[in-house]
Write a protein that holds these residues in place. Structure first.
Motif, PDB file in Angstrom:
ATOM      1  N   SER A 152     -42.300 -84.796 -61.939  1.00 46.13           N
ATOM      2  CA  SER A 152     -42.249 -85.775 -61.299  1.00 46.13           C
ATOM      3  C   SER A 152     -40.820 -86.578 -61.785  1.00 46.13           C
ATOM      4  CB  SER A 152     -42.928 -86.076 -60.015  1.00 46.13           C
ATOM      5  OG  SER A 152     -43.547 -87.597 -60.743  1.00 46.13           O
ATOM      6  N   ALA A 153     -39.851 -86.739 -60.628  1.00 49.25           N
ATOM      7  CA  ALA A 153     -38.921 -87.795 -60.794  1.00 49.25           C
ATOM      8  C   ALA A 153     -39.215 -88.555 -59.499  1.00 49.25           C
ATOM      9  CB  ALA A 153     -37.351 -87.054 -61.175  1.00 49.25           C
ATOM     10  N   ARG A 154     -39.383 -90.305 -60.400  1.00 48.99           N
ATOM     11  CA  ARG A 154     -39.607 -91.011 -59.185  1.00 48.99           C
ATOM     12  C   ARG A 154     -38.340 -92.839 -59.581  1.00 48.99           C
ATOM     13  NH1 ARG A 154     -45.145 -93.537 -60.282  1.00 48.99           N
ATOM     14  NH2 ARG A 154     -44.545 -93.760 -63.019  1.00 48.99           N
ATOM     15  N   ALA A 155     -38.698 -92.883 -58.495  1.00 49.45           N
ATOM     16  CA  ALA A 155     -36.739 -93.995 -57.480  1.00 49.45           C
ATOM     17  C   ALA A 155     -37.487 -95.175 -57.750  1.00 49.45           C
ATOM     18  CB  ALA A 155     -36.098 -92.751 -57.431  1.00 49.45           C
ATOM     19  N   SER A 212     -33.399 -83.251 -59.598  1.00 50.76           N
ATOM     20  CA  SER A 212     -35.078 -84.306 -58.597  1.00 50.76           C
ATOM     21  C   SER A 212     -34.487 -85.147 -58.866  1.00 50.76           C
ATOM     22  CB  SER A 212     -35.869 -83.768 -59.527  1.00 50.76           C
ATOM     23  OG  SER A 212     -36.594 -83.002 -59.280  1.00 50.76           O
ATOM     24  N   ILE A 213     -34.380 -85.965 -59.867  1.00 50.55           N
ATOM     25  CA  ILE A 213     -34.364 -87.837 -60.114  1.00 50.55           C
ATOM     26  C   ILE A 213     -32.796 -88.410 -58.672  1.00 50.55           C
ATOM     27  CG2 ILE A 213     -31.822 -89.018 -60.974  1.00 50.55           C
ATOM     28  CD1 ILE A 213     -33.595 -87.757 -64.034  1.00 50.55           C
ATOM     29  N   CYS A 214     -31.208 -87.914 -57.974  1.00 46.27           N
ATOM     30  CA  CYS A 214     -30.409 -87.670 -57.758  1.00 46.27           C
ATOM     31  C   CYS A 214     -31.119 -88.239 -55.923  1.00 46.27           C
ATOM     32  CB  CYS A 214     -29.848 -86.835 -57.226  1.00 46.27           C
ATOM     33  SG  CYS A 214     -28.396 -87.068 -58.922  1.00 46.27           S
ATOM     34  N   GLN A 215     -31.931 -86.770 -55.479  1.00 45.54           N
ATOM     35  CA  GLN A 215     -33.193 -86.673 -54.607  1.00 45.54           C
ATOM     36  C   GLN A 215     -33.745 -87.978 -54.326  1.00 45.54           C
ATOM     37  OE1 GLN A 215     -32.453 -84.445 -51.952  1.00 45.54           O
ATOM     38  NE2 GLN A 215     -33.231 -85.911 -50.525  1.00 45.54           N
TER      39      GLN A 215
END
Length: 558
Positions: free
Chosen positions: A13-16, A53-56
């Motif tokens: 996953s990508a997380r922000a 995914s990062i952008c979302q």
């Protein structure tokens, strides 16, 4: 109030996360990424899928508190140590052998991909002096064996078409800023780069003789252009400002402002260290050398710092200035931890029944199993939950050994298995797996302390740290106190945000770490001789299982 954005790309996953000047999370989001797994040892990903995914994740995290682009003063990235392949125009180039390298969707060789085992073996057979900085044994998870695999398996015209070979953290800053600057973390830890001052006879940072000896003389001839780091100003310390900040296109994608400062990235494990080592320090004056940061996820990484180089066979490093300037890092690790626990559960006949019971009680599967173990202890009249697995043992190297044996060919084993297919048996195998993971941490810890470290504190982070049994086992088996960050699961992405904060200010990274992080719970080993003796015996069994595997191999190889 200033805000800083952290972006973490893990295995799945990508997380922000957005933090404020007090280190408090003000926005958080997770978006899955896709892994292509056509064979048991092949794992590939897509930079375009990762970026989407990062952008979302960034848009979702910003929406949590209705934050705007102008609120974000700095951005930091971290990611897994996966190899990104781009063509000379900076577009994705395929690493997918199944499509005969025509499907450019798959242009990332994931860290867990073990296609380069043979190349790693040949590199290690050279016994070159460069290998002393990776515990004398390079891993197929690193970028140079993977690069050699590409050279030997790509059609010549496709190999020649490669413009950039990047560790994933450096690709993310490239995608964000357009700058091809590399980080000390990625180059030194994963690309056989030796920083100036470590080897005085290597003014470029690369050892020509090493690359010629392993079959990558073509990189020497081109002055390592595809790997980067061939000019001093192209190599940045963690959190140093990259290029001119966000490009207009990256800003548009992320919903932020062009020119927003971007900090030089680190590998995800080191972002976990950024978020935990400062939080657990009683003094902001200097890092404490008795601390070991353990970042627990799909795999686990163990990071320690020292002011002088300490060489530990089978432990990666010592790495100079990859986290803090003029400090040396050592990196141990377990190739499969969260992945191993999931495998233990998902391959057991009773897993569906257990999940249904957990759902009925409103619990996740791990909390349910922990409670089930407590019930079994009571039913069987045992003094300690730990005694439930008295005759059940797991050796955990199902995906090879990263540290301290550095042997990707080792495999796992189960001893004491019965015909029981009930939830009771599932719970026992789960407990034995957790105990095995803790025993392997002790193995890594003892190997480091025997060589000069004095580690007595484990700074844990990651999703596994929500599991109380997992935490107590690490304290009991190792005899160390366990210190958790205030935010357990988000620690790694907070570490990335701290890199963004470093890129905007005048403080050094250690000062920024101490300012923006806080410690949470502390778990102490139980001062009970029965528990201590139990785990001393269990650790002996752990060692015997390893010896047995080697013995069986010798018998069969004969």
């Amino acid at each position: 109030m200033s805000y800083y954005l952290g972006i973490d790309v893990g295995t799945g996953s990508a997380r922000a996360a957005v933090i404020n000047d007090n280190g408090e999370i003000k926005g958080y989001a997770v978006v899955p990424i896709t892994t292509h797994h056509p064979m048991h040892n092949i794992y590939e990903q897509s930079t375009q899928n990762i970026w989407n995914s990062i952008c979302q994740a960034v848009h979702d995290a910003m929406a949590t508190n209705d934050l705007k682009g102008q609120n974000i003063k700095g951005i930091g990235f971290d990611a897994t140590c996966s190899l990104v392949v781009l063509d000379k125009q900076g577009y994705p180039q395929s690493v997918d052998e199944a499509s005969e390298f025509t499907d450019n969707t798959w242009n990332v060789i994931l860290w867990a991909d073990h296609r380069a085992i043979e190349q790693a073996k040949r590199i290690n057979d050279t016994r070159h002096a460069v290998l002393q900085y990776v515990g004398n044994t390079i891993s197929p998870e690193m970028e140079i064996p993977k690069t050699l695999w590409l050279k030997e398996n790509l059609p010549e015209e496709k190999w020649n078409a490669i413009g950039h070979l990047m560790d994933l953290p450096d690709f993310l800053t490239f995608r964000a800023t357009g700058s091809v600057a590399r980080s000390t973390c990625s180059l030194i830890c994963k690309c056989s780069y030796l920083p100036r001052g470590v080897e005085t006879n290597l003014p470029e940072g690369w050892d020509r003789d090493y690359f010629e000896a392993i079959g990558l003389e073509c990189l020497v001839e081109e002055q390592w252009k595809r790997l980067g780091g061939n000019e001093q100003d192209e190599v940045l310390h963690a959190g140093d400002r990259v290029g001119n900040g966000l490009t207009e296109q990256a800003a548009l994608d992320l919903g932020l402002l062009p020119g927003t400062p971007v900090g030089s990235a680190v590998i995800d494990a080191y972002a976990g260290a950024v978020a935990t080592l400062g939080a657990s320090s009683s003094s902001s004056s200097s890092p404490l050398s008795n601390r070991l940061a353990i970042i627990c996820g799909t795999s686990s990484c163990h990071i320690a710092m020292a002011r002088q180089p300490i060489f530990v066979p089978g432990v990666w490093g010592p790495y100079h200035s990859v986290l803090l300037p003029d400090m040396w890092c050592a990196e141990g690790g377990q190739s499969s931890t969260g992945q191993l626990i999931d495998y233990t559960l998902n391959t057991h006949p009773a897993i569906q029944q257990a999940k249904e019971k957990a759902t009925e009680k409103g619990l996740n599967i791990y909390t349910f199993l922990n409670e089930h173990l407590a019930q079994l202890q009571q039913q069987r009249g045992l003094d300690y939950l730990d005694q439930l697995t008295q005759q059940l043992h797991v050796y955990p190297d199902f995906h090879g050994n990263r540290s301290p044996l550095a042997d990707p060919t080792l495999r796992g084993s189960l001893v004491g298995v019965t015909l029981d297919q009930s939830v009771d048996d599932l719970a026992l195998r789960y407990l034995a797996t957790l105990q095995a993971i803790a025993c392997q941490t002790r193995h890594i810890l003892e190997s480091m302390n025997q060589r000069g470290y004095r580690i007595d504190t484990l700074c844990l982070s990651g999703g596994l740290c929500k599991n109380k049994v997992f935490l107590q086992l690490h304290a009991d088996v190792t005899g160390c106190q366990v210190v958790l960050p205030e935010s357990i699961e988000a620690a790694v992405v907070i570490g990335a945000a701290i890199l963004g904060a470093k890129a905007t200010g005048n403080d050094d990274l250690w000062q920024t770490m101490c300012r923006l992080t806080r410690a949470g719970d502390v778990i102490l080993p139980r001062q009970d001789k029965n528990i201590q003796q139990l785990y001393d015996r269990r650790y002996r069994v752990f060692g015997e299982l390893l010896k047995d595997q080697k013995k069986y191999r010798e018998i069969m190889d004969a």
